[in-house]
Scaffold this active site. Structure first.
Site, mmCIF file in Angstrom:
data_model
loop_
_atom_site.group_PDB
_atom_site.id
_atom_site.type_symbol
_atom_site.label_atom_id
_atom_site.label_comp_id
_atom_site.label_asym_id
_atom_site.label_seq_id
_atom_site.Cartn_x
_atom_site.Cartn_y
_atom_site.Cartn_z
ATOM 1 N N SER A 150 -100.646 9.085 44.724
ATOM 2 C CA SER A 150 -99.217 9.246 44.437
ATOM 3 C C SER A 150 -98.621 10.175 45.477
ATOM 4 C CB SER A 150 -99.077 9.853 43.035
ATOM 5 O OG SER A 150 -97.842 10.495 42.858
ATOM 6 N N TYR A 163 -100.328 15.737 36.027
ATOM 7 C CA TYR A 163 -100.321 14.511 36.841
ATOM 8 C C TYR A 163 -100.598 14.855 38.306
ATOM 9 C CZ TYR A 163 -98.665 9.963 38.565
ATOM 10 O OH TYR A 163 -98.576 8.726 39.163
#
Ligand code: NAD
Length: 274
Positions: A150, A163
């Site tokens: 990501s 995350y």
């Protein structure tokens, strides 16, 4: 249904692939494109009905997707899926680890359980899948694994502590496995997408924890990616077209990390600075 097309150069025809999180979003787009390119694709996830729906949609376009349920938090179910691919297809050439979850909120309110759960799915889950697949690939002397990182693999992101830590870890996992398994013919790489229009971001926007306008202004390309725009980066790394690429993190973020300037519209006035 429009099935995304993978470039011919990739030579995926006849290869046996496993895509976790393959029922939705990025995993679904990658699985469909790989099947269209002639690969034998197994999609895996927790929810059989979601997987079956994707397989049905593929069948309408004349494509076959094998379905195998597994929770990446459960080593035994992950091992079963890898075994079922080997039993059915005789080999496993590539894995895409697209299963993942996102959680938002201030770090000071994050509980131990929430933090651990995100790491368990996004990081340890990717490890469980790569370990099980890696055993088969090491025995076969070849294989290719792609993790989905990501933007948050590359820098801090306020309100997404667990995350971000998990996605930093995914890059560490990628590099370590690449270093360890490369000599045995198994390549491990990652793709770091920016914001992609999938159920994950749609839900966050719907709940008001992601601001779509702000994302579009901050992204040099001015928009979220479509899931199909992750197909090329993922399948490239998976394929022999990337035969000398190992331990890489391919950033596909619309220019987000390339840009340190203000978001578009922030300072449009012309004229001398002082
Ligand atoms: P998505 O929610 O459509 O896909 C995630 C999939 O993972 C779902 O099918 C879900 O059922 C599955 N999953 C969740 N927990 C699981 C578990 N315990 N076991 C097995 N499967 C599980 O969202 P997406 O955007 O397609 O996400 C795919 C990957 O891409 C994720 O790793 C995500 O973190 C990453 N990613 C997404 C974006 C984005 O903007 N959408 C950006 C960067 C990275």
């Amino acid at each position: 249904m429009a099935v995304p097309q993978a470039p011919d150069i990739l030579g995926l025809s006849g290869s046996s692939l496993l895509v976790t999180g393959g029922g939705t979003g990025i995993g679904r787009a990658v699985a469909l494109a790989a099947a269209r390119a002639g690969a034998e694709v197994t999609i895996s996830g927790r929810r059989r009905e979601v997987l079956n729906e994707t397989a049905r949609a593929a069948a309408e376009s004349g494509l076959v997707l094998d379905v195998a349920t597994a929770d990446v938090c459960d080593s035994a179910s992950v091992a079963r899926v890898v075994t079922s691919v080997l039993d059915r297809r005789g080999r496993l050439d590539g894995v895409v680890n697209a299963a993942g979850i996102a959680r938002f909120g201030p770090s000071e309110d994050l509980t131990d359980e929430e933090f651990s759960h995100v790491l368990d799915v996004n990081l340890v889950g990717a490890f469980r899948v790569s370990r099980a697949a890696g055993r088969a690939m090491l025995a076969a002397g070849h294989g290719s694994i792609v993790h989905i990182g990501s933007l948050t693999s590359l820098g801090g992101f306020a309100g997404r502590t667990a995350y971000t830590v998990s996605k930093h870890g995914v890059v560490g996992l990628t590099r370590t496995l690449a270093a360890e398994w490369g000599a045995s013919g198994v390549r491990v790489n990652a793709v770091a997408p920016g914001f992609v229009r999938t159920p994950m971001t749609d839900l966050a926007i719907h709940r008001g924890v992601l601001d779509l306008d702000a994302i579009e202004r901050r992204t040099p390309l001015g928009r979220r990616a479509e899931p199909v725009e992750m197909v090329g980066p993922v399948l490239f790394l998976l394929s022999d077209a990337a035969s000398y690429v190992n331990g890489a993190c391919l950033v596909a973020d619309g220019g987000w990390t390339a840009s340190v300037g203000p978001p578009s519209g922030f300072a449009a006035a012309r004229g001398p600075a002082a």
